[in-house]
Design an enzyme around this catalytic site. Structure first.
Site, short mmCIF file in Angstrom:
data_model
loop_
_atom_site.label_atom_id
_atom_site.label_comp_id
_atom_site.label_asym_id
_atom_site.label_seq_id
_atom_site.Cartn_x
_atom_site.Cartn_y
_atom_site.Cartn_z
N LYS A 176 0.89 -1.27 -0.02
CA LYS A 176 -0.07 -0.03 0.05
C LYS A 176 0.92 1.28 -0.06
O LYS A 176 2.10 1.18 0.27
CB LYS A 176 -0.80 -0.05 1.41
CG LYS A 176 -1.76 -1.26 1.31
CD LYS A 176 -2.55 -1.11 0.06
CE LYS A 176 -4.06 -2.27 0.25
NZ LYS A 176 -3.79 -3.58 -0.61
C1 LIG Z 1 -9.59 -3.05 -1.79
C2 LIG Z 1 -8.97 -3.70 -0.54
N1 LIG Z 1 -9.79 -3.90 0.53
C3 LIG Z 1 -9.37 -4.18 1.69
C4 LIG Z 1 -8.13 -4.78 1.77
C5 LIG Z 1 -7.59 -5.61 3.05
O1 LIG Z 1 -6.60 -4.91 3.71
P1 LIG Z 1 -5.55 -5.69 4.68
O2 LIG Z 1 -4.66 -6.62 3.51
O3 LIG Z 1 -4.70 -4.65 5.31
O4 LIG Z 1 -6.19 -6.69 5.56
C6 LIG Z 1 -7.14 -4.95 0.73
C7 LIG Z 1 -5.84 -5.17 0.56
O5 LIG Z 1 -4.94 -5.78 1.11
C8 LIG Z 1 -7.85 -4.24 -0.75
O6 LIG Z 1 -7.26 -3.95 -1.61
#
Ligand SMILES: Cc1ncc(COP(=O)(O)O)c(C=O)c1O
Length: 366
Positions: A176
């Site tokens: 990210k």
């Molecule tokens: C659009 C989207 N929503 C939610 C997430 C979930 O985030 P995390 O991986 O930090 O749990 C991600 C990616 O990792 C994502 O790309």
């Protein structure tokens, strides 16, 4: 192989981790608190809560706005499955609205058609860094929880996201724009939502050896080691954003000359976070399918990725929602989207290599 999104980590992050380890705070402590304070300034929101992941941010936000078993939550199918999974974790049913053809963000007219008495939240996703069209979503009197995993720096019509809806959920995952490896941040201007999330993310410690809890909460707090990395990344967010912007510009110029390869639309009224450079490959004009392009780019040592396959077509959701109507725009997009390498860890030469390889692949279909 040229990596898709290797992290842009430097000596600052390494030193910050070492300093944190020496401080004796391995779990949530002063660094997590500093990150919350700094990110609240950054997104211009009243409250920010650091949590273990973007997924946890979405899950706890849904619970905090009152989503309960039996409810429905409307969301986009063009997202990482976590967005829908947390609706299931809350005991509710995901209801998928189709997306707009231009930017693959949720179609707000379709959202309006899907609202029922059971709809307890709407969860737009700001795909690739382009904010969804928020104003129509905010008119229904239904809580809105934003999936802003791609959108740390985004603004909607001149207003930074973070305080526009009931809760805005960011991710600190390794790829990210602000990358700590893992982690999430929730921003809100609602004191009640902030307090509910605080109760849910970690059992509150009492005084001395006595303690009490007010809800059976989760273990979703962020460690200081990860918060220390995120703080360094926040310091670099503008400089990294400028590199990403230049990489977008180089790709824009290149794909303008490649018939059948088009980037997702970006609304000039909004601020884009330049998180992912997603193109759509129209097989009739580009000569090959997305899968063929991905394979041939891999043979050229260029790693790419797909954002996203429609969630409702994945096995778990086909089984959970056997009567799911077709969502034609999302389904076509799922066959056409391809994300090109984009990260401040890549040099201008790296991006030039990607472009040269893409041109060769395109030419091979002529
Ligand atoms: C659009 C989207 N929503 C939610 C997430 C979930 O985030 P995390 O991986 O930090 O749990 C991600 C990616 O990792 C994502 O790309």
């Amino acid at each position: 192989m040229l990596g898709f999104q290797p992290p842009a980590i430097g000596e600052e992050e390494i030193a910050a981790v070492a300093e944190t380890l020496r401080s004796g705070w391995l779990t949530t402590g002063p660094k997590a608190a500093e990150l919350e304070r700094r990110f609240a300034e950054f997104v211009e929101a009243e409250y920010v809560l650091a949590v273990a992941s973007g997924t946890a941010a979405l899950h706890l936000s849904l619970l905090a706005v009152g989503v309960k078993p039996g409810d429905e939550v409307i969301t986009s199918p063009i997202t990482w499955p976590a967005t829908a999974n947390v609706i299931v974790h809350a005991g509710a049913t995901p209801v998928f609205a189709d997306v707009r053809d231009s930017d693959l963000n949720i179609d707000t007219d379709h959202v309006a058609d899907l609202i029922t008495d059971r709809t307890k939240a709407i969860m737009p996703v700001h795909l690739a860094g382009q904010v969804a069209d928020m104003d129509p979503l905010l008119t229904h009197g239904i809580p809105v929880v934003e999936d802003a995993a791609h959108a740390a720096e985004s603004a909607y019509r001149g207003r930074k996201i973070g305080g526009l809806s009931d809760a805005t959920c960011f991710s600190l995952y390794a790829t990210k724009n602000i990358a700590a490896g893992e982690g999430g941040l929730i921003s809100t201007n609602d004191a009640g939502v902030a307090a509910a999330i605080e109760d849910l993310r970690l059992m509150r410690r009492g005084h001395g050896s006595l303690y009490d809890i007010v809800v059976p909460g989760y273990k979703a707090n962020l460690s200081d080691v990860l918060a220390a990395i995120a703080l360094c990344q926040l310091d670099k967010v503008e400089a990294h954003g400028e590199i990403r912007r230049r990489q977008f510009a180089a790709y824009d110029e290149a794909v303008a000359e490649l018939d059948g390869i088009e980037p997702l639309a970006r609304d000039p009224r909004d601020t884009h976070a330049f998180h992912l450079y997603v193109v759509r490959i129209d097989p009739d004009r580009a000569g090959g399918t997305r899968d063929e392009y991905q394979r041939l780019l891999a043979e050229e040592n260029i790693a790419t990725s797909i954002h996203f396959l429609p969630v409702h077509r994945l096995t778990a959701y086909r089984e959970l929602l056997p009567d799911q109507p077709s969502l034609p725009v999302a389904e076509r997009a799922g066959d056409e989207v391809l994300s090109l390498p984009l990260t401040p860890a890549h040099s201008e030469d790296d991006i030039a290599d990607v472009i040269a390889a893409l041109r060769r692949v395109h030419e091979s279909f002529r």
